[in-house]
Design a protein around this motif. Structure first.
Motif, short mmCIF file in Angstrom:
data_model
loop_
_atom_site.label_atom_id
_atom_site.label_comp_id
_atom_site.label_asym_id
_atom_site.label_seq_id
_atom_site.Cartn_x
_atom_site.Cartn_y
_atom_site.Cartn_z
N ILE A 20 0.87 -1.20 0.01
CA ILE A 20 -0.07 0.11 0.10
C ILE A 20 0.67 1.41 0.01
O ILE A 20 0.37 2.38 -0.31
N SER A 21 2.21 1.18 0.29
CA SER A 21 3.11 2.49 0.09
C SER A 21 4.46 2.06 -0.31
O SER A 21 4.66 0.93 -0.39
N VAL A 22 5.09 2.97 -0.38
CA VAL A 22 6.48 2.97 -0.88
C VAL A 22 7.43 2.27 0.29
O VAL A 22 8.17 1.38 -0.10
N ALA A 23 7.17 2.52 1.44
CA ALA A 23 7.85 2.23 2.50
C ALA A 23 7.60 0.58 2.76
O ALA A 23 8.30 -0.12 2.82
N GLU A 24 6.33 0.26 2.65
CA GLU A 24 5.99 -1.43 2.49
C GLU A 24 6.66 -2.08 1.33
O GLU A 24 7.23 -3.03 1.68
N PHE A 25 6.82 -1.53 0.33
CA PHE A 25 7.25 -2.01 -0.71
C PHE A 25 8.85 -2.22 -0.58
O PHE A 25 9.47 -3.24 -0.98
N LYS A 26 9.45 -1.19 -0.27
CA LYS A 26 10.91 -1.18 0.05
C LYS A 26 11.30 -2.25 1.07
O LYS A 26 12.51 -2.68 1.23
N GLU A 27 10.27 -2.72 1.89
CA GLU A 27 10.60 -4.08 2.99
C GLU A 27 10.52 -5.38 2.17
O GLU A 27 10.75 -6.40 2.91
N ARG A 28 10.41 -5.38 0.96
CA ARG A 28 10.08 -6.85 0.28
C ARG A 28 11.47 -7.42 0.25
O ARG A 28 12.56 -6.71 0.43
N ASP A 29 11.56 -8.56 -0.14
CA ASP A 29 12.86 -9.45 -0.19
C ASP A 29 13.29 -9.05 -1.57
O ASP A 29 12.76 -9.46 -2.64
N VAL A 30 14.38 -8.22 -1.82
CA VAL A 30 15.00 -7.73 -3.11
C VAL A 30 15.55 -8.67 -3.76
O VAL A 30 15.81 -8.58 -4.88
N GLU A 31 15.97 -9.94 -3.10
CA GLU A 31 16.39 -11.06 -3.82
C GLU A 31 15.26 -11.73 -4.73
O GLU A 31 15.63 -12.66 -5.74
N VAL A 32 13.91 -11.69 -4.52
CA VAL A 32 13.15 -12.18 -5.18
C VAL A 32 12.77 -11.38 -6.43
O VAL A 32 12.36 -10.10 -6.23
N ILE A 33 13.09 -11.86 -7.62
CA ILE A 33 12.63 -11.01 -8.91
C ILE A 33 11.34 -11.51 -9.58
O ILE A 33 10.94 -12.85 -9.63
N HIS A 34 10.60 -10.47 -9.72
CA HIS A 34 9.23 -11.01 -10.30
C HIS A 34 9.02 -10.59 -11.89
O HIS A 34 10.06 -10.08 -12.22
N CYS B 281 9.73 3.43 -10.14
CA CYS B 281 10.06 2.95 -11.62
C CYS B 281 11.60 3.51 -11.72
O CYS B 281 12.31 2.47 -12.27
N HIS B 282 11.86 4.42 -11.60
CA HIS B 282 13.31 4.89 -11.77
C HIS B 282 14.22 4.15 -11.03
O HIS B 282 15.34 3.68 -11.32
N GLN B 283 13.95 3.70 -9.71
CA GLN B 283 14.60 2.82 -8.92
C GLN B 283 14.78 1.48 -9.60
O GLN B 283 16.03 1.03 -9.59
N ILE B 284 13.69 1.06 -9.99
CA ILE B 284 13.80 -0.33 -10.53
C ILE B 284 14.72 -0.35 -11.88
O ILE B 284 15.34 -1.41 -12.10
N LYS B 285 14.24 0.57 -12.70
CA LYS B 285 15.00 0.85 -14.06
C LYS B 285 16.46 0.85 -13.90
O LYS B 285 17.42 0.23 -14.93
N ASN B 286 16.86 1.27 -12.71
CA ASN B 286 18.43 1.57 -12.51
C ASN B 286 19.09 0.38 -11.75
O ASN B 286 20.23 0.69 -11.23
N ASP B 287 18.35 -0.58 -11.46
CA ASP B 287 18.92 -1.86 -10.56
C ASP B 287 19.21 -2.81 -11.34
O ASP B 287 18.51 -3.38 -12.18
N SER B 288 20.52 -3.37 -11.44
CA SER B 288 20.87 -4.21 -12.63
C SER B 288 20.15 -5.52 -12.44
O SER B 288 19.97 -6.14 -13.38
N LYS B 289 19.67 -5.85 -11.20
CA LYS B 289 18.91 -7.07 -11.05
C LYS B 289 17.75 -6.89 -11.67
O LYS B 289 16.97 -8.11 -12.11
N ASN B 290 16.97 -5.93 -11.74
CA ASN B 290 15.70 -6.04 -12.53
C ASN B 290 15.65 -5.06 -13.76
O ASN B 290 14.48 -4.86 -14.34
N GLN B 291 16.90 -5.19 -14.52
CA GLN B 291 16.92 -4.40 -15.75
C GLN B 291 15.93 -5.07 -16.88
O GLN B 291 15.38 -4.19 -17.87
N ASP B 292 15.67 -6.40 -16.70
CA ASP B 292 14.86 -6.82 -17.84
C ASP B 292 13.51 -7.24 -17.12
O ASP B 292 12.61 -7.83 -17.90
N VAL B 293 13.15 -6.74 -15.98
CA VAL B 293 11.71 -6.68 -15.59
C VAL B 293 10.91 -5.54 -16.02
O VAL B 293 11.43 -4.56 -15.53
N PRO B 294 9.87 -5.71 -16.64
CA PRO B 294 8.90 -4.79 -17.07
C PRO B 294 8.43 -4.04 -15.75
O PRO B 294 8.13 -4.65 -14.98
N VAL B 295 8.39 -2.90 -16.07
CA VAL B 295 7.44 -1.72 -15.09
C VAL B 295 6.32 -1.07 -15.79
O VAL B 295 6.55 -0.57 -16.91
#
Length: 121
Positions: free
Chosen positions: A32-46, A64-78
């Protein structure tokens, strides 16, 4: 089963999307929020990030900007959704793979989600 991270503060929209996408064989993890999203397990790629623009503690554009600039997520669509923003203007701040205006037709949303996920695989 394809996995989606959903960040949407409107409870009704979030619940409808969770139920509908689950019935369409997606595994949905919602926040429901940015803060909650940032607590996710960043090792899990969706398979897709689906962000609302206006959130109570930030912006889906910043996410979106953060995800697009994260090398682990570069191929994951936003995918960005918004009721109040000129979506073409968003491209100056973030380059989402797909954008949709609210209110949206749920079948059109599903088609666009499937299309953007398929185009990245």
């Amino acid at each position: 089963m394809r996995k989606i991270y959903l960040v949407e503060d409107d409870q009704a929209i979030r619940e409808v999307l969770e139920v509908f996408l689950s019935l369409e064989d997606f595994e949905v993890h919602s926040f429901i929020s940015v803060a909650e999203f940032k607590e996710r397990d960043v090792e899990v790629i969706h398979d897709l990030y689906l962000f609302d623009v206006n959130l109570p503690d930030g912006s889906g554009i910043d996410l979106c900007h953060q995800i697009k600039n994260d090398s682990k997520n570069q191929d994951v669509p936003v995918m960005i959704m918004s009721a109040h923003t000129n979506l073409q203007h968003l491209k100056d701040f973030c380059e989402p793979d797909e954008m949709i205006s609210k209110p949206f037709d749920i079948d059109n949303l599903l088609q666009r989600i499937q299309g953007v996920i398929d185009s990245k695989q």
